[in-house]
Design a protein around this motif. Structure first.
Motif, short mmCIF file in Angstrom:
data_model
loop_
_atom_site.label_atom_id
_atom_site.label_comp_id
_atom_site.label_asym_id
_atom_site.label_seq_id
_atom_site.Cartn_x
_atom_site.Cartn_y
_atom_site.Cartn_z
N ASN A 48 30.81 45.81 106.34
CA ASN A 48 30.84 44.42 105.87
C ASN A 48 31.29 44.47 104.41
O ASN A 48 30.49 44.37 103.49
N TRP A 49 32.60 44.68 104.22
CA TRP A 49 33.12 44.99 102.89
C TRP A 49 32.86 43.88 101.88
O TRP A 49 32.49 44.16 100.74
N GLY A 50 33.04 42.63 102.27
CA GLY A 50 32.81 41.53 101.34
C GLY A 50 31.38 41.46 100.86
O GLY A 50 31.11 41.30 99.67
N GLU A 51 30.44 41.60 101.80
CA GLU A 51 29.02 41.58 101.44
C GLU A 51 28.66 42.77 100.56
O GLU A 51 27.87 42.66 99.62
N ALA A 52 29.23 43.93 100.87
CA ALA A 52 28.97 45.13 100.08
C ALA A 52 29.51 44.95 98.66
O ALA A 52 28.82 45.27 97.68
N ILE A 53 30.73 44.43 98.55
CA ILE A 53 31.32 44.19 97.22
C ILE A 53 30.46 43.22 96.43
O ILE A 53 30.17 43.46 95.24
N ASN A 54 30.01 42.15 97.07
CA ASN A 54 29.15 41.18 96.37
C ASN A 54 27.86 41.83 95.88
O ASN A 54 27.42 41.57 94.76
N ALA A 55 27.26 42.67 96.72
CA ALA A 55 26.01 43.32 96.33
C ALA A 55 26.23 44.28 95.17
O ALA A 55 25.46 44.30 94.20
N PHE A 56 27.30 45.09 95.24
CA PHE A 56 27.56 46.03 94.15
C PHE A 56 27.95 45.31 92.86
O PHE A 56 27.59 45.75 91.76
N ASN A 57 28.64 44.18 92.99
CA ASN A 57 28.95 43.38 91.79
C ASN A 57 27.67 42.81 91.19
O ASN A 57 27.55 42.69 89.97
N LYS A 58 26.71 42.45 92.04
CA LYS A 58 25.42 41.96 91.55
C LYS A 58 24.71 43.06 90.76
O LYS A 58 24.10 42.79 89.72
N VAL A 59 24.81 44.30 91.26
CA VAL A 59 24.24 45.44 90.52
C VAL A 59 24.86 45.50 89.12
O VAL A 59 24.16 45.66 88.12
N LEU A 60 26.19 45.36 89.07
CA LEU A 60 26.88 45.44 87.79
C LEU A 60 26.55 44.25 86.88
O LEU A 60 26.58 44.39 85.66
N ASP A 61 26.18 43.11 87.46
CA ASP A 61 25.69 41.99 86.65
C ASP A 61 24.38 42.37 85.98
O ASP A 61 24.13 41.97 84.83
N LEU A 62 23.56 43.12 86.69
CA LEU A 62 22.24 43.52 86.17
C LEU A 62 22.33 44.75 85.28
O LEU A 62 21.54 44.91 84.36
N ASP A 63 23.27 45.64 85.59
CA ASP A 63 23.44 46.89 84.84
C ASP A 63 24.92 47.25 84.85
O ASP A 63 25.40 47.91 85.76
N GLU A 64 25.63 46.78 83.83
CA GLU A 64 27.09 46.89 83.82
C GLU A 64 27.61 48.33 83.83
O GLU A 64 28.77 48.56 84.15
#
Length: 90
Positions: A48-64
């Motif tokens: 589920n590439w889109g969902e995975a990308i969104n989740a990893f981007n959320k990680v980067l929002d929290l810890d760039e």
């Protein structure tokens, strides 16, 4: 790491992805790096590439500077951008 998240991570590592997905659904969403990394890994397992990308981007929002999220995003981008020129040769 939270015990529930660790349990799901262990299921993923044991290739019990269906069970991991079911257990993850029982966990309340929390705005932590650990939660979103785990969600990204789980979505990645199911391609589920889109969902995975969104989740990893959320990680980067929290810890760039999170290297794990950066590496996973790079990996996914390589999969999405993969192009096989042989497919287009007559």
């Amino acid at each position: 790491m939270d015990k529930k998240l660790q349990f799901v991570l262990n299921l993923i590592k044991s290739e019990k992805t269906e069970e991991a997905r079911e257990e993850f659904r029982k966990i309340e969403t929390v705005e932590t790096v650990e939660y979103w990394l785990l969600k990204g890994k789980l979505e990645q397992k199911f391609q589920n590439w889109g969902e995975a990308i969104n989740a990893f981007n959320k990680v980067l929002d929290l810890d760039e500077n999170n290297r794990e999220a950066q590496n996973n995003l790079h990996f996914i981008q390589n999969i999405i951008n993969f192009w096989n020129p042989e497919m287009f040769n007559p």
